[in-house]
Scaffold this active site. Structure first.
Site, PDB file in Angstrom:
ATOM      1  CG  ASN A   7      -1.738   1.027   1.286  1.00 23.48           C
ATOM      2  OD1 ASN A   7      -1.888   2.122   0.307  1.00 23.48           O
ATOM      3  ND2 ASN A   7      -2.638   1.044   2.334  1.00 23.48           N
ATOM      4  NE  ARG A  95      -6.337   1.156  -0.101  1.00 24.49           N
ATOM      5  CZ  ARG A  95      -6.391   2.249   0.618  1.00 24.49           C
ATOM      6  NH1 ARG A  95      -5.241   2.774   1.162  1.00 24.49           N
ATOM      7  NH2 ARG A  95      -7.570   3.028   0.758  1.00 24.49           N
ATOM      8  CG  HIS A 183     -13.470   2.476   3.045  1.00 29.73           C
ATOM      9  ND1 HIS A 183     -14.229   3.630   3.810  1.00 29.73           N
ATOM     10  CD2 HIS A 183     -12.062   2.945   3.383  1.00 29.73           C
ATOM     11  CE1 HIS A 183     -13.551   4.361   4.528  1.00 29.73           C
ATOM     12  NE2 HIS A 183     -12.089   4.179   4.225  1.00 29.73           N
ATOM     13  NE  ARG A 244     -11.228  11.514   4.809  1.00 29.24           N
ATOM     14  CZ  ARG A 244     -11.187  10.279   4.551  1.00 29.24           C
ATOM     15  NH1 ARG A 244     -11.836   9.632   3.538  1.00 29.24           N
ATOM     16  NH2 ARG A 244     -10.114   9.560   4.925  1.00 29.24           N
ATOM     17  NE  ARG A 287      -8.384   4.657  20.242  1.00 33.92           N
ATOM     18  CZ  ARG A 287      -7.586   4.152  19.533  1.00 33.92           C
ATOM     19  NH1 ARG A 287      -6.970   2.908  19.933  1.00 33.92           N
ATOM     20  NH2 ARG A 287      -6.867   4.791  18.525  1.00 33.92           N
ATOM     21  N   GLY A 335     -16.171   0.749  14.089  1.00 31.40           N
ATOM     22  CA  GLY A 335     -17.228  -0.321  14.031  1.00 31.40           C
ATOM     23  C   GLY A 335     -16.700  -1.840  14.811  1.00 31.40           C
ATOM     24  CG  ASN A 337     -12.040  -1.759  18.259  1.00 30.89           C
ATOM     25  OD1 ASN A 337     -11.896  -2.752  19.023  1.00 30.89           O
ATOM     26  ND2 ASN A 337     -11.427  -1.396  17.365  1.00 30.89           N
ATOM     27  CD  GLU A 387      -9.284  -1.829   3.900  1.00 33.03           C
ATOM     28  OE1 GLU A 387      -9.309  -1.251   3.119  1.00 33.03           O
ATOM     29  OE2 GLU A 387      -8.952  -1.546   5.112  1.00 33.03           O
TER      30      GLU A 387
HETATM   31  P1  AMP Z   1      -9.073   2.478  11.497  1.00 32.46           P
HETATM   32  O1  AMP Z   1      -9.128   3.875  10.536  1.00 32.46           O
HETATM   33  O2  AMP Z   1      -9.887   1.711  11.053  1.00 32.46           O
HETATM   34  O3  AMP Z   1      -7.746   2.342  11.895  1.00 32.46           O
HETATM   35  O4  AMP Z   1      -9.778   3.256  12.759  1.00 32.46           O
HETATM   36  C1  AMP Z   1      -9.320   4.373  13.585  1.00 32.46           C
HETATM   37  C2  AMP Z   1     -10.251   4.917  14.453  1.00 32.46           C
HETATM   38  O5  AMP Z   1     -10.858   3.900  15.112  1.00 32.46           O
HETATM   39  C3  AMP Z   1      -9.458   5.687  15.526  1.00 32.46           C
HETATM   40  O6  AMP Z   1      -9.454   7.051  15.375  1.00 32.46           O
HETATM   41  C4  AMP Z   1     -10.357   5.589  16.657  1.00 32.46           C
HETATM   42  O7  AMP Z   1     -11.338   6.788  16.608  1.00 32.46           O
HETATM   43  C5  AMP Z   1     -11.300   4.152  16.475  1.00 32.46           C
HETATM   44  N1  AMP Z   1     -10.786   3.294  17.415  1.00 32.46           N
HETATM   45  C6  AMP Z   1      -9.698   2.428  17.493  1.00 32.46           C
HETATM   46  N2  AMP Z   1      -9.995   1.664  18.549  1.00 32.46           N
HETATM   47  C7  AMP Z   1     -11.056   1.998  19.180  1.00 32.46           C
HETATM   48  C8  AMP Z   1     -11.645   1.403  20.372  1.00 32.46           C
HETATM   49  N3  AMP Z   1     -10.939   0.621  21.194  1.00 32.46           N
HETATM   50  N4  AMP Z   1     -12.805   2.330  20.740  1.00 32.46           N
HETATM   51  C9  AMP Z   1     -13.440   3.181  20.160  1.00 32.46           C
HETATM   52  N5  AMP Z   1     -12.836   3.686  19.009  1.00 32.46           N
HETATM   53  C10 AMP Z   1     -11.689   3.203  18.646  1.00 32.46           C
END
Ligand code: AMP
Length: 401
Positions: A7, A95, A183, A244, A287, A335, A337, A387
């Site tokens: 990637n 990718r 995505h 965004r 978080r 989604g 977590n 992915e």
């Molecule tokens: P991704 O782009 O899929 O890596 O997701 C990143 C985002 O997931 C981060 O900005 C966090 O806001 C969210 N995230 C990751 N882990 C957690 C968690 N345990 N609880 C809530 N949000 C989370």
């Protein structure tokens, strides 16, 4: 068979070497700040076995060709190596963000494919680095099959009524302005996983898939094929995201240009980099948003509510589009977590057949899991996305013929 998944970003290169015998990640790495004064390479070898062990090196890295040489040296090196030589890499999967209308499936790279990807760069100029990575890999791995997998390809099954914008049609005919969606590799992966979990074949499932991470998008999937998605010509459209805005009234653009005395480019940057959760709460990580709202921060509370509200509204919209759904699927960082977001996004949807089990929603477990009640007419699933594995499988399928 070992497949290297690449990637390539504008100043970074992520890679994973996967043993296709058992889908095991042999090594994964991230090269950053390519072209800057000082770059870095971080690699984990056998991450399943040693999740906490990593090699980090800092050194100047002039370009992507050099970055790939460094990656190969690390993959074959004595200390952190997992293969003996380049010959142990059987294929490379790339990718690519924007495939335009040219690609609705992964392809083996040849000179024509390279030129077609180049032709599509005006549609996603920020992702021109994808091609730089492909060209560097072709140079470094001559004779090894290179395959491209596009973020847009899963969404190429959308009908014109979903992908056309209600603007003069010459904008589509001359400039290819339409909804592409992104995505796609993630939406496709979780679609397959959901079908397997539900015991159905992929072409039998109707799903609403929600990829909620830093970037967020949803897709309506009918008989395993995407019929609509929230991102558009660019990944700015649709849901509220980390930085965004997602959908806003397009008239906001000239209004801001006029009243804030900003250039179009500055407004574009503001909507991409200073909006979303960050714009509302000053925090772009969900978080941190939770931590702040728990302390009574009202802007953080508002950001959370807006985020979940948009997901909920989209679930309703896509239920109408599909007429029925086997499942709503949550994936990616938030989604997978965030039980709060999932609960808020589904609150009050019992009338639409979506019944969340609060206990299941809050219980963490690895792999695919159901978070709806047993009597919920529409299942709700949490599915970890992968992915890289999807790209590796697509690459293997093409190489195997
Ligand atoms: P991704 O782009 O899929 O890596 O997701 C990143 C985002 O997931 C981060 O900005 C966090 O806001 C969210 N995230 C990751 N882990 C957690 C968690 N345990 N609880 C809530 N949000 C989370």
């Amino acid at each position: 068979m070992n497949i290297l998944v690449i990637n390539s970003g504008s100043s970074s290169l992520k890679y994973q070497l996967i043993d296709m015998a058992d889908d095991r990640v042999m090594a994964s790495g991230l090269i950053e700040r390519i072209g800057e004064e000082m770059g870095s390479i971080t690699q984990k070898s056998n991450p399943d076995k040693w999740p906490d062990a990593k090699s980090v090196e800092h050194l100047p890295i002039a370009n992507h060709r050099e970055a790939m040489g460094l990656m190969v040296a690390k993959l074959t090196g004595e200390e952190w190596g997992v293969i003996d030589s380049l010959c142990d890499i059987d294929a490379v999967g790339h990718r690519v963000v924007q495939g335009g209308e040219s690609f609705s499936a992964p392809v083996l790279v040849d000179a024509d494919v390279v030129e077609t990807i180049r032709d599509n760069i005006p549609l996603a100029p920020l992702h021109a680095a994808n091609l730089v990575g492909i060209e560097a890999a072709l140079e470094l791995f001559p004779g090894t099959p290179n395959v491209t997998v596009f973020d847009t390809e899963f969404h190429q099954t959308m009908p014109p009524k979903a992908f056309m914008y209600p603007v003069p049609t010459d904008l589509y005919e001359d400039l290819k302005i339409r909804k592409y969606g992104f995505h796609g590799t993630s939406h496709k992966y979780v679609t397959k996983e959901a079908a397997a979990f539900l015991g159905k074949s992929v072409d039998e499932v109707d799903l609403i898939t929600a990829h909620l991470g830093n970037g967020c998008s949803m897709a309506a999937v009918k008989n395993g094929r995407c019929v609509d998605t929230t991102m558009g010509l660019t990944p700015l459209a649709g849901l509220m995201m980390g930085t965004r805005s997602g959908d806003v009234d397009p008239a906001l653009f000239p209004f801001i240009v006029k009243h804030r005395n900003m250039s179009v480019l500055e407004v574009d940057t503001m909507l991409n980099k200073q909006s979303g959760l960050l714009g509302i709460s000053g925090l772009n990580d969900m978080r941190d948003v939770h931590a702040a709202r728990e302390k009574g921060n009202e802007k953080a509370q508002l950001a959370f509510e807006m985020f979940a509200y948009r997901v909920k509204a989209q679930i309703g919209s896509y239920l109408a589009v599909l007429g029925r759904a086997d499942a709503v699927v949550f994936t990616a960082g938030i989604g997978e977590n965030d039980a709060f977001v999932r609960a808020a996004a589904c609150e009050g949807l019992e009338g639409l057949g979506i019944r969340l089990s609060p206990e299941r929603n809050e219980t963490r477990a690895p792999g695919v899991r159901r978070i709806s009640t047993d009597d919920s007419p529409v299942d709700m699933l949490v599915i970890p996305t992968n992915e890289e594995l999807e790209i590796a499988h697509a690459t293997k399928a093409l190489v195997d013929g």
